[in-house]
Design a protein around this motif. Structure first.
Motif, PDB file in Angstrom:
ATOM      1  N   ARG A 218       0.834  -1.214   0.000  1.00 47.52           N
ATOM      2  CA  ARG A 218       0.000   0.000   0.000  1.00 47.52           C
ATOM      3  C   ARG A 218       0.864   1.257   0.000  1.00 47.52           C
ATOM      4  O   ARG A 218       0.522   2.249  -0.650  1.00 47.52           O
ATOM      5  CB  ARG A 218      -0.937  -0.011   1.210  1.00 47.52           C
ATOM      6  N   LEU A 551     -10.994  -0.103   9.723  1.00 47.87           N
ATOM      7  CA  LEU A 551     -10.866  -0.058   8.268  1.00 47.87           C
ATOM      8  C   LEU A 551     -12.225  -0.280   7.598  1.00 47.87           C
ATOM      9  O   LEU A 551     -12.637   0.474   6.702  1.00 47.87           O
ATOM     10  CB  LEU A 551      -9.873  -1.131   7.838  1.00 47.87           C
ATOM     11  N   GLN A 554     -14.848   2.656   8.260  1.00 52.80           N
ATOM     12  CA  GLN A 554     -14.581   3.837   7.444  1.00 52.80           C
ATOM     13  C   GLN A 554     -15.067   3.617   6.011  1.00 52.80           C
ATOM     14  O   GLN A 554     -15.692   4.500   5.404  1.00 52.80           O
ATOM     15  CB  GLN A 554     -13.076   4.142   7.435  1.00 52.80           C
ATOM     16  N   ARG A 555     -14.797   2.446   5.473  1.00 49.33           N
ATOM     17  CA  ARG A 555     -15.222   2.141   4.105  1.00 49.33           C
ATOM     18  C   ARG A 555     -16.747   2.059   4.009  1.00 49.33           C
ATOM     19  O   ARG A 555     -17.342   2.546   3.042  1.00 49.33           O
ATOM     20  CB  ARG A 555     -14.568   0.835   3.649  1.00 49.33           C
ATOM     21  N   GLU A 595      -4.127   5.186   7.747  1.00 46.16           N
ATOM     22  CA  GLU A 595      -3.801   5.681   6.409  1.00 46.16           C
ATOM     23  C   GLU A 595      -5.065   6.165   5.699  1.00 46.16           C
ATOM     24  O   GLU A 595      -5.071   7.242   5.088  1.00 46.16           O
ATOM     25  CB  GLU A 595      -3.137   4.543   5.636  1.00 46.16           C
ATOM     26  N   GLU A 596      -6.155   5.387   5.806  1.00 44.87           N
ATOM     27  CA  GLU A 596      -7.398   5.778   5.141  1.00 44.87           C
ATOM     28  C   GLU A 596      -8.151   6.849   5.921  1.00 44.87           C
ATOM     29  O   GLU A 596      -9.044   7.492   5.368  1.00 44.87           O
ATOM     30  CB  GLU A 596      -8.272   4.544   4.897  1.00 44.87           C
ATOM     31  N   VAL A 601     -10.706   6.996   1.631  1.00 49.37           N
ATOM     32  CA  VAL A 601     -10.810   6.078   0.501  1.00 49.37           C
ATOM     33  C   VAL A 601     -11.675   6.697  -0.591  1.00 49.37           C
ATOM     34  O   VAL A 601     -12.630   7.426  -0.321  1.00 49.37           O
ATOM     35  CB  VAL A 601     -11.384   4.728   0.978  1.00 49.37           C
ATOM     36  N   HIS A 627      -6.560   2.036  -2.229  1.00 48.65           N
ATOM     37  CA  HIS A 627      -7.246   3.130  -1.541  1.00 48.65           C
ATOM     38  C   HIS A 627      -8.530   3.521  -2.263  1.00 48.65           C
ATOM     39  O   HIS A 627      -9.060   4.618  -2.056  1.00 48.65           O
ATOM     40  CB  HIS A 627      -6.302   4.331  -1.422  1.00 48.65           C
ATOM     41  N   SER A 628      -9.038   2.611  -3.087  1.00 48.92           N
ATOM     42  CA  SER A 628     -10.282   2.860  -3.822  1.00 48.92           C
ATOM     43  C   SER A 628     -11.231   1.684  -3.653  1.00 48.92           C
ATOM     44  O   SER A 628     -10.803   0.540  -3.520  1.00 48.92           O
ATOM     45  CB  SER A 628     -10.000   3.059  -5.323  1.00 48.92           C
ATOM     46  N   GLU A 658     -14.956  11.176  -2.911  1.00 50.49           N
ATOM     47  CA  GLU A 658     -14.444  11.038  -1.552  1.00 50.49           C
ATOM     48  C   GLU A 658     -15.499  11.630  -0.640  1.00 50.49           C
ATOM     49  O   GLU A 658     -15.760  12.834  -0.671  1.00 50.49           O
ATOM     50  CB  GLU A 658     -13.121  11.774  -1.371  1.00 50.49           C
TER      51      GLU A 658
END
Length: 683
Positions: A218, A551, A554-555, A595-596, A601, A627-628, A658
């Motif tokens: 990543r 993770l 957030q997504r 990171e995200e 993302v 990251h997508s 975003e």
């Protein structure tokens, strides 16, 4: 006569059902008896694929004289660490505190009737050896201490329980303290510990560490860090060529006993192979290395052939042993190989896999690993590389056919939600990258089994076998499954899966979140009370549940527009700021979530006729875009969250977003590829 364990779903517990030991499974019946009789508890924790668990069972638990000592002096409890990871976590940590040594399996702990541990160890032989006391004599001494030193044990217990309480993370950081500094520190640490000759991190024994490898990949994608890519791809290449990988049947063993990946501890675990399958697919998108594509194909093939039940769920593991010998099913003598292969095939395989060198397994057998590249083999034999490849392929098939007739290692056929979720995510990602519908169908079957068997009354059950699902699910079950659903949505969009992910997220927030400090407990609020309630942050053999939860939430927030998910993820990142800052290399999954959090993302939404969207999504799937999130949503889908409900016309249009901010729709695939390939925020 079978003991109480014959009624359990765990194959590991059932392995001990005919022991002369008066075993209990963990539960009120055993704990109440210990209190009534004022006896200490002998707790033995293991799992079905564990070699040393089998050794201790054969030596001691199957021996009537040893069982007599155990039954007379203790209330004996046997635990499958895979069904009860909550108990295993607590007492592994207690073992480390008591002995100042790392734990392992079998874990042997002695507890007071209220569950407080006062003695710990792992494997003990029946008779004194390996600088270890004989097990029955040790038990007599522990029982004497219980009778004669009760006050000292009480003082030690109080200190130990206080120490366990102090392992919980402290005050949360302010959101302004959430920076990328720990990510940079982790990368420096990984580069320092990287074995540039053989791949991997550190020396023997050597474990795969998928989270660390993924973080390196990543960072290459995000920042163009070529050194980080070399760490990841060199490790994956050496693992693929080594004996930790099953060169005939596919799939990875749990770890290598040496630093060169040559000789594995032969057990194969579902939880390793799911993340590794996803990693090899991703690594192929970065490098186009055909080795990585082959490893993904063979590993997926092994999973579907040997690890998927007729009902759809994935089994847990394959044993290290067969016929009471570790690795017996996998290793070869030269004579065995020569009896199967033609002389031309043997010449190629012997050179390629090292059969022409010294035996590498117990000085008598060979475990296959790539000793010479096929090009070097061809040069040495003065044959074309294509001809050697054909001979290698036919020879491998012959050896595999013979191996299939051997006594197979035992298979643990319980289905665990968490481990199934890791494999569903791996199969879904690999299916998208390589366009393999049969892999996607395998993942869907596993999910259908979980939803049909292990999702009851809007809650998950952790384990299932022979039609019986039970035990409260844990943090990992919910977090991993949400993440897997998001991977499935990218392989084949289904709005029902998005709804299910939201249902799981609501349970996660309602039953697992620490409302006071942030982060997620490993057990639900209505779980039985144990001597500690862990809130783990670090990656172990499996990724951190808190890291995957942050993770995934957030997504999911990006896909649903639900801000509570993102808030809960940020609170988790703030809660574990001190642990991942102090020990960044042990918290790579949380750092991927960080990171995200730093750079949200991207969501790539494809709308238009479904048959025209699919080529676009397949092209994007063959790019490394960690990251997508790419969703191909056909024109017919109507019940969508507002953030996904983009207009669907007669041709494909793509929105790159975003959060609530989106670029103008893009109608050309080459323009979309250029846009999503840019690092950082959308431009």
């Amino acid at each position: 006569m079978p003991n109480r364990l014959s009624r359990e779903t765990s194959p590991y517990l059932q392995q001990h059902a005919n022991n002369p030991v008066d075993w209990y499974a963990w539960g009120d019946e055993a704990l109440e008896r210990a209190r009534e009789e004022d006896k200490p508890i002998l707790l033995s924790v293991g799992y079905s694929a564990c070699h040393w668990c089998h050794v201790m069972a054969h030596e001691s638990f199957e021996d009537a004289a040893v069982a007599e000592v155990m039954n007379r002096l203790f209330v004996n409890i046997k635990v499958d660490r895979e069904e009860r990871p909550d108990i295993d976590q607590i007492y592994q940590l207690a073992h480390q505190m008591l002995t100042r040594r790392p734990g392992g399996w079998p874990l042997t702990m002695v507890l007071t009737p209220d569950g407080a541990p006062f003695f710990g160890g792992t494997y003990f032989p029946k008779e004194a050896r390996f600088n270890l006391p004989g097990f029955p004599q040790l038990l007599e001494r522990i029982a004497q201490a219980w009778r004669e030193s009760r006050s000292e044990i009480g003082e030690q217990n109080a200190a130990l329980l206080a120490a366990l309480a102090n392992t919980q993370p402290g005050a949360a950081a302010h959101h302004s303290e959430l920076t990328s500094a720990p990510i940079d520190a982790a990368l420096r640490s990984l580069k320092t510990s990287f074995d540039s000759r053989h791949g991997g991190f550190g020396g023997a024994p050597k474990f795969p560490h998928p989270a660390e490898i993924e973080l390196c990949l990543r960072r290459h994608a995000a920042a163009g860090d070529d050194a980080a890519q070399r760490v990841a791809t060199t490790t994956l290449e050496h693992m693929a060529l080594g004996g930790i990988y099953d060169q005939l049947g596919g799939g990875f063993a749990r770890y290598s006993v040496d630093a060169e990946w040559q000789i594995p501890h032969f057990e194969k675990m579902l939880y390793d192979n799911g993340p590794l399958l996803r990693l090899y697919a991703d690594a192929w998108t970065v490098t186009r290395n055909p080795l990585f594509a082959r490893i993904a194909e063979e590993t997926a093939g092994w999973v579907m052939r040997e690890m998927q039940s007729p009902e759809g769920g994935y089994y847990s593991s394959l044993d290290a042993d067969s016929e009471h010998e570790e690795g017996k099913s996998y290793v070869w003598t030269r004579q065995e190989a020569q009896a199967v292969l033609s002389s031309d095939e043997y010449a190629v395989l012997a050179s390629h896999y090292g059969l022409d060198g010294p035996a590498n397994f117990e000085n008598t057998h060979w475990h296959l690993r790539v000793a010479r590249a096929l090009a070097a083999v061809a040069e040495g034999l003065r044959r074309s590389e294509d001809e050697c490849a054909r001979l290698l392929d036919s020879g491998r098939k012959k050896l595999f056919a013979v191996r299939e007739k051997r006594v197979r290692p035992g298979r643990d056929e319980k289905v665990l939600v968490s481990w199934n979720a890791l494999m569903i995510a791996g199969m879904a990602r690999a299916a998208a990258v390589f366009g393999r519908d049969e892999w996607l169908q395998s993942a869907r079957k596993a999910l259908a089994f979980i939803r049909g068997t292990m999702w009851r009354n809007d809650r998950l059950l952790a384990t299932s076998r022979d039609g019986r699902a039970h035990l409260n699910a844990y943090l990992d079950d919910y977090a991993y499954l949400i993440f897997a659903l998001i991977e499935l949505l990218q392989s084949d969009f289904d709005p029902e899966l998005l709804v299910f992910a939201g249902d799981l997220a609501e349970v996660l927030l309602d039953q697992f979140e620490d409302k006071e400090r942030g982060g997620f407990f490993f057990t639900s609020h209505d779980h039985e009370r144990l001597i500690q309630r862990p809130k783990p942050s670090y990656d172990n053999a499996t990724p951190s549940g808190n890291g995957v939860a942050a993770l995934a939430l957030q997504r999911l927030s990006s896909l649903t527009g639900e801000p509570r998910y993102a808030v809960a993820a940020e609170r988790a990142l703030a809660q574990f700021h001190a642990p991942y800052t102090e020990h960044p290399g042990s918290h790579c999954t949380l750092l991927m979530a960080l990171e995200e959090h730093q750079v949200p993302v991207r969501t790539v939404i494809l709308r238009g006729p479904r048959e025209e969207c699919l080529p676009w999504s397949h092209t994007l799937a063959q790019l490394y875009l960690p990251h997508s999130i790419v969703l191909a949503i056909g024109s017919g889908e109507q019940a969508l969250p507002p953030v996904l409900a983009k207009p669907a016309g007669a041709q494909v249009n793509a929105w790159v977003c975003e959060g609530l901010s989106c670029l103008a729709p893009i109608a050309r695939l080459d323009e979309l590829i250029e846009q999503v390939s840019k690092p950082g925020k959308i431009q």
